[in-house]
Design an enzyme around this catalytic site. Sequence first.
Site, PDB file in Angstrom:
ATOM      1  N   ASP A  76      -2.063  -2.980  -4.218  1.00 33.59           N
ATOM      2  CA  ASP A  76      -0.641  -2.657  -4.079  1.00 33.59           C
ATOM      3  C   ASP A  76      -0.068  -3.291  -2.831  1.00 33.59           C
ATOM      4  O   ASP A  76      -0.785  -3.657  -1.914  1.00 33.59           O
ATOM      5  CB  ASP A  76      -0.487  -1.138  -3.930  1.00 33.59           C
ATOM      6  CG  ASP A  76      -0.205  -0.479  -5.250  1.00 33.59           C
ATOM      7  OD1 ASP A  76      -0.029  -1.207  -6.241  1.00 33.59           O
ATOM      8  OD2 ASP A  76      -0.167   0.770  -5.285  1.00 33.59           O
ATOM      9  N   GLY A  89      -2.523   4.675   0.983  1.00 33.96           N
ATOM     10  CA  GLY A  89      -2.628   6.127   1.147  1.00 33.96           C
ATOM     11  C   GLY A  89      -3.605   6.728   0.166  1.00 33.96           C
ATOM     12  O   GLY A  89      -4.721   6.246   0.007  1.00 33.96           O
ATOM     13  N   LYS A 147       3.252  -8.633  -7.272  1.00 30.55           N
ATOM     14  CA  LYS A 147       3.789  -9.911  -7.742  1.00 30.55           C
ATOM     15  C   LYS A 147       3.699 -10.056  -9.259  1.00 30.55           C
ATOM     16  O   LYS A 147       3.999 -11.113  -9.790  1.00 30.55           O
ATOM     17  CB  LYS A 147       3.009 -11.059  -7.089  1.00 30.55           C
ATOM     18  CG  LYS A 147       3.232 -11.142  -5.592  1.00 30.55           C
ATOM     19  CD  LYS A 147       3.087 -12.558  -5.071  1.00 30.55           C
ATOM     20  CE  LYS A 147       3.323 -12.600  -3.563  1.00 30.55           C
ATOM     21  NZ  LYS A 147       2.078 -12.888  -2.840  1.00 30.55           N
TER      22      LYS A 147
HETATM   23  N1  SAH Z   1       0.242   6.832  -2.087  1.00 32.99           N
HETATM   24  C1  SAH Z   1       0.885   6.616  -0.810  1.00 32.99           C
HETATM   25  C2  SAH Z   1       2.379   6.805  -0.884  1.00 32.99           C
HETATM   26  C3  SAH Z   1       3.072   5.844  -1.810  1.00 32.99           C
HETATM   27  S1  SAH Z   1       4.816   6.013  -1.805  1.00 32.99           S
HETATM   28  C4  SAH Z   1       0.279   7.540   0.234  1.00 32.99           C
HETATM   29  O1  SAH Z   1      -0.437   8.497  -0.109  1.00 32.99           O
HETATM   30  O2  SAH Z   1       0.483   7.282   1.420  1.00 32.99           O
HETATM   31  C5  SAH Z   1       5.281   4.829  -0.595  1.00 32.99           C
HETATM   32  C6  SAH Z   1       5.836   5.504   0.603  1.00 32.99           C
HETATM   33  O3  SAH Z   1       4.811   5.956   1.439  1.00 32.99           O
HETATM   34  C7  SAH Z   1       6.654   4.611   1.504  1.00 32.99           C
HETATM   35  O4  SAH Z   1       7.959   4.465   1.039  1.00 32.99           O
HETATM   36  C8  SAH Z   1       6.641   5.375   2.794  1.00 32.99           C
HETATM   37  O5  SAH Z   1       7.511   6.482   2.746  1.00 32.99           O
HETATM   38  C9  SAH Z   1       5.236   5.916   2.783  1.00 32.99           C
HETATM   39  N2  SAH Z   1       4.304   5.056   3.547  1.00 32.99           N
HETATM   40  C10 SAH Z   1       3.186   4.495   3.090  1.00 32.99           C
HETATM   41  N3  SAH Z   1       2.537   3.853   4.087  1.00 32.99           N
HETATM   42  C11 SAH Z   1       3.267   4.031   5.208  1.00 32.99           C
HETATM   43  C12 SAH Z   1       3.134   3.634   6.571  1.00 32.99           C
HETATM   44  N4  SAH Z   1       2.089   2.922   6.990  1.00 32.99           N
HETATM   45  N5  SAH Z   1       4.072   4.018   7.441  1.00 32.99           N
HETATM   46  C13 SAH Z   1       5.124   4.747   7.058  1.00 32.99           C
HETATM   47  N6  SAH Z   1       5.297   5.148   5.786  1.00 32.99           N
HETATM   48  C14 SAH Z   1       4.386   4.808   4.868  1.00 32.99           C
END
Ligand code: SAH
Length: 410
Positions: free
Chosen positions: A194, A248, A216
């Site tokens: 991703d 995440g 992409k």
């Molecule tokens: N699955 C991911 C979230 C996906 S949604 C998780 O558990 O972290 C994507 C959102 O996650 C972004 O729009 C932002 O709000 C947040 N996000 C992900 N990585 C980030 C980072 N390094 N710093 C700040 N926000 C982050």
Amino acid sequence: MTGEQHYLAGLDLAGRRVVVVGGGTVAQRRLPRLVSSGARVELVSPAVTPSVQTLADSGAVVWHRRPYAPGDLDGAWYVLCCTSSPEVNAEVSADADRLRVFCVRADAGSAGSAVTPATGNHDGLLVGVLAGGEHRRSAGVRDSVLAALRGGAVREAVAKPVGVALVGGGPGDPDLITVRGRRLLAQADVVVADRLAPGSLLEELPPSVEVVDAAKIPYGRAASQDAINSLLVSHARAGRFVVRLKGGDPFVFGRGFEEVQACAAAGVPVTVVPGVTSAFAVPAVADVPVTHRGVAHEVVVVSGHVPPGDPSSLVDWPALAALRGTLVLLMAVERIGLFAGALVAGGRPGDTPVAVVQEGTTRGQRTLRSTLDKVADDIAVAGIRPPAVIVVGPVAGLARPDESERASTS
Ligand code: SAH
């Protein structure tokens, strides 16, 4: 090196009586591995540490709450002396020698008939290192070997995993992926990544690994998920081990379960490796605890990908506005004005603290502190861009005491 070296062996302790004398921090470090070997562990000690007590309470070890007494070693296969008294340890190991039971002396390794190697576990593989009593050396080698195994630098003749692994890559810093995630990544034939998956993890992959950038894939938003699903399935069906690397945690607004369902429907084995979610980790590295004793007893993670009132929204903004605790908003930078407005309209005070953390855990990390009333303007002025996590609630107003405050209160 002079003299004889020890003989390194693996003991099958399952169901066998092992006696540990002393219940302090040394025993505390040895006990978990003894327990997981299946040994019948009997601990003799007048007092124990709280975590040894927990093991005894759970029934994992039998605790005899008294000093060592002759006869304690009867029937034992293995003995560990871990008391702080060299005299007691010497007495126990002398008794063990008479009974011809191997015995470890925690206080004086060479005085016992056995020593404990520096040990580590990697995916069912046990690594043990002895360095003739040089503990730093054995621990250092153990750590390096484990790191090399985990990073894939040591080739193992293990069966390659099959199917698809959905791996949470953590919030951005490549050190924040799990050990299991990193291990599977090192075994991948294909990695489908991703946009928010930590990029430097991909740089480590050998050139033979096919890396697909899911961002992409040239379809519309909805169709691209189908394209990703069929990509995962077709690679796996061709016998390749596929790692689907997500930012995440895969199941926190990551559409991960759709991919699990697609693989399962196609009969492709799929495993899930949880990740450190940005929802909690990104505030944490900016000194914003999502809960705090006496301040917040609840934390709600909310997606901001559709505005309040949108027909497809599943978020009850008036209900969120009624909460006192912590709201963590993801994907909410563009519409923060609408969300803040909905919260204030629902009764959340306008001076509620807000913290905005952009690109948390990476070199681009920046933090903005604001309030519900001002956050939309402050974000615009500061030029905060996604990805960012927005934390609403009193926890966003906490700070470390500064030097002068600490000096005056201590
Ligand atoms: N699955 C991911 C979230 C996906 S949604 C998780 O558990 O972290 C994507 C959102 O996650 C972004 O729009 C932002 O709000 C947040 N996000 C992900 N990585 C980030 C980072 N390094 N710093 C700040 N926000 C982050």
